[in-house]
Design an enzyme around this catalytic site. Structure first.
Site, short mmCIF file in Angstrom:
data_model
loop_
_atom_site.label_atom_id
_atom_site.label_comp_id
_atom_site.label_asym_id
_atom_site.label_seq_id
_atom_site.Cartn_x
_atom_site.Cartn_y
_atom_site.Cartn_z
N ASN A 75 0.94 -1.22 0.19
CA ASN A 75 0.11 -0.19 0.32
C ASN A 75 0.89 1.32 0.16
OD1 ASN A 75 -2.15 2.05 0.53
ND2 ASN A 75 -3.03 1.00 2.75
N HIS A 105 -17.97 0.84 8.50
CA HIS A 105 -16.47 0.88 8.42
C HIS A 105 -15.81 2.10 8.50
CE1 HIS A 105 -11.78 0.05 6.09
NE2 HIS A 105 -12.06 1.06 7.06
N GLU A 126 -8.13 -5.84 5.22
CA GLU A 126 -8.08 -5.78 3.82
C GLU A 126 -7.23 -6.25 2.97
OE1 GLU A 126 -9.34 -1.59 5.43
OE2 GLU A 126 -9.47 -1.11 3.40
N GLY A 131 -15.04 0.36 14.63
CA GLY A 131 -16.69 -0.21 14.53
C GLY A 131 -16.24 -1.14 15.69
N GLU A 132 -14.32 -1.67 15.91
CA GLU A 132 -14.27 -3.13 16.43
C GLU A 132 -14.25 -2.81 17.85
OE1 GLU A 132 -10.92 -4.47 13.99
OE2 GLU A 132 -12.02 -4.35 12.41
N ASN A 133 -13.88 -1.52 17.67
CA ASN A 133 -13.16 -0.98 19.75
C ASN A 133 -13.61 -0.67 20.10
OD1 ASN A 133 -10.42 -2.55 18.95
ND2 ASN A 133 -10.37 -1.46 17.27
N LEU A 193 -10.83 8.81 18.37
CA LEU A 193 -11.98 8.65 19.82
C LEU A 193 -11.70 8.18 21.01
CD1 LEU A 193 -15.11 8.18 18.47
CD2 LEU A 193 -13.81 8.16 16.86
N GLY A 245 -11.11 0.26 12.79
CA GLY A 245 -10.56 0.98 14.44
C GLY A 245 -11.97 1.05 15.50
P1 AMP Z 1 -8.52 2.29 11.37
O1 AMP Z 1 -8.33 3.57 9.98
O2 AMP Z 1 -9.26 1.28 10.90
O3 AMP Z 1 -6.92 1.77 11.70
O4 AMP Z 1 -8.63 2.88 12.20
C1 AMP Z 1 -7.94 3.64 13.46
C2 AMP Z 1 -9.11 4.96 14.90
O5 AMP Z 1 -10.09 3.64 15.32
C3 AMP Z 1 -8.59 5.33 15.27
O6 AMP Z 1 -7.97 6.99 15.11
C4 AMP Z 1 -9.14 5.75 16.25
O7 AMP Z 1 -9.98 6.44 16.63
C5 AMP Z 1 -9.98 3.98 16.77
N1 AMP Z 1 -9.99 2.74 18.16
C6 AMP Z 1 -8.38 2.55 17.48
N2 AMP Z 1 -8.32 1.71 18.52
C7 AMP Z 1 -9.53 1.55 19.52
C8 AMP Z 1 -10.10 1.95 21.17
N3 AMP Z 1 -9.41 0.60 21.45
N4 AMP Z 1 -11.31 2.20 21.34
C9 AMP Z 1 -11.99 3.08 20.56
N5 AMP Z 1 -11.71 3.59 19.33
C10 AMP Z 1 -10.29 3.35 18.95
#
Ligand code: AMP
Length: 416
Positions: A10, A208, A384, A332-334, A283, A330
């Site tokens: 990427n 997502h 992905e 959605g999962e956490n 978040l 990030g």
């Molecule tokens: P991604 O772009 O899918 O890697 O997601 C990144 C984003 O996921 C970060 O900017 C955070 O806002 C969020 N994130 C990651 N870990 C957590 C967590 N434990 N609790 C809440 N938000 C999280």
């Protein structure tokens, strides 16, 4: 499917992320990132099993970055020539109206991706540079491009068309393309299997939610709506992007605030969203600020969730019947708070979250709705890189190009 690995690349404007993936087992054998390419101080981080290597050194350009990656594989492992690299899968942001599926890379494909660059001026040129460099350094392995837009190529015209002068739109490629397609495709397929349903029978809304965020409505495995448009700026509130905004705000700022078009582009893409509203795009940090009573952070969270709920409502109307509402990436999962706030009060629409099941981060696919919920609410971790690896392998197998399993094997004619 063949035994071996796929190198997923990427390439961004100043970084190259990579992962060596076992496409059958789904495991990341090694992964890493080269950052700050072209700046005074660069760095490379590489992880393989328990081994983690970090190198801080200037990295002049993408070619130097890719050479550094290959050298690190040699030093820290795994040895690429014995890892059976069957293909290199490149993530490409914009496939325009041209690419509806992944494609085997040849000179024509590279030229077509370059021609789409006006639609994605920050991303496609960087992707092309990465492809060129990787083809030079790994000439004996088939390279495949996987597009972020491809899953949305077949959106119904009613969903992909902006209501502007049709000749202007046609001449300049102004339509809704959608992004994060690899993730929406992967998650909507996987969820069907997880729920023991045929994807053809399932209507799904996928949220997502990462630093970039998008929603999609998927009917029977085909995308029928998505929140990102001609670019990844439209739709949901994101970490640093505004999402939906009245286009007249742009004229207003240009006429009255002395901002240039580039300045407004920077404002809406990099200084808006949660960052613009609360000074914090993560978040986790936002929740901390809310807990401290920060009013800006509270408003930012309210705006973020309000937009999400509007999209869930809209896509429920688009689909008519929703079988699964899926949270991924990030946030959605956490983030159980965002999931709870998104679903709160949506029981009449068929969404009944179970607070106990919802609690905490989800590393595994998890149902978080009550049994009585009309739609099953699921947290499904996206992957992905694995999706790109599997698609790259499918393309090379369909073209009869796999089996060498080594970057030292003879070149596949026409695809080196
Ligand atoms: P991604 O772009 O899918 O890697 O997601 C990144 C984003 O996921 C970060 O900017 C955070 O806002 C969020 N994130 C990651 N870990 C957590 C967590 N434990 N609790 C809440 N938000 C999280």
């Amino acid at each position: 499917m063949s035994q071996g690995t796929v190198l997923v690349v990427n390439s961004g404007s100043s970084s190259i992320k990579y992962q060596l993936v076992d496409p059958v087992g789904g495991r990341a054998v090694a992964s890493g990132v080269v950052e700050r390419i072209g700046e005074e101080t660069g760095s490379l981080t590489h992880t393989s099993g328990d081994t983690k290597v970090t190198r801080d050194e200037p990295i002049a350009d993408h070619a130097a970055g890719m050479r550094a990656i290959l050298a690190t594989f040699e030093e820290a492992g795994p040895d690429l020539s014995s890892a059976g690299v069957l293909a290199v899968g490149h993530r490409v942001v914009h496939g325009g109206s041209v690419f509806s599926t992944p494609a085997l890379v040849d000179d024509d494909v590279v030229a077509q991706i370059e021609a789409i660059s006006p639609l994605a001026p920050l991303h496609n040129p960087a992707n092309v540079t990465g492809i060129r460099v990787a083809r030079e350094l790994l000439p004996h392995v088939p390279h495949v491009v996987v597009f972020d837009t491809a899953f949305f190529h077949g959106l119904p015209e009613a969903a992909s068309t902006y209501a502007i002068d049709r000749d202007v739109a046609r001449e300049h490629g102004v339509r809704r393309y959608g992004f994060h397609g690899t993730s929406h495709h992967y998650v909507s397929q996987q969820v069907a299997g997880f729920l023991g349903r045929r994807v053809e029978d399932l209507n799904t809304i996928v949220l997502h939610l990462g630093n970039g965020a998008s929603a999609s409505a998927v009917r029977g495995g085909k995308a029928v709506e998505t929140s990102m448009g001609m670019t990844p700026l439209e739709g949901l509130v994101m970490g640093t992007r505004s999402g939906d905004i009245d286009p007249a705000v742009i004229f207003h700022l240009q006429r009255n605030a002395g901002l240039s078009v580039d300045g407004i582009d920077d404002l809406l893409n990099r200084r808006s969203g949660l960052k613009g509203l609360a000074g914090e795009n993560d978040l986790r940090g936002l929740h901390d600020l809310v807990a401290q009573g920060d009013a800006d952070a509270q408003l930012a969270l309210d705006v973020y969730v309000h937009r999400l709920r509007k999209y869930v409502g809209a896509y429920t109307a688009v689909l008519g019947r929703v079988d699964a509402l899926v949270f991924t990436a990030g946030v959605g999962e956490n983030d159980d708070i965002v999931r709870e706030l998104t679903c709160a009060g949506l029981e009449p629409l068929g969404y009944e979250l179970d607070p106990a099941l919802n609690e905490g981060r989800k590393k595994q696919p998890t149902v978080v709705s009550r049994d009585v919920s009309r739609a099953t609410i699921v947290v499904y971790p996206t992957n992905e890189e694995l999706a790109i690896a599997r698609q790259a392998l499918e393309v090379t197998e369909a073209a009869g190009l796999t089996g060498e399993g080594s970057d030292e094997a003879p070149a596949a004619t026409g695809h080196a």
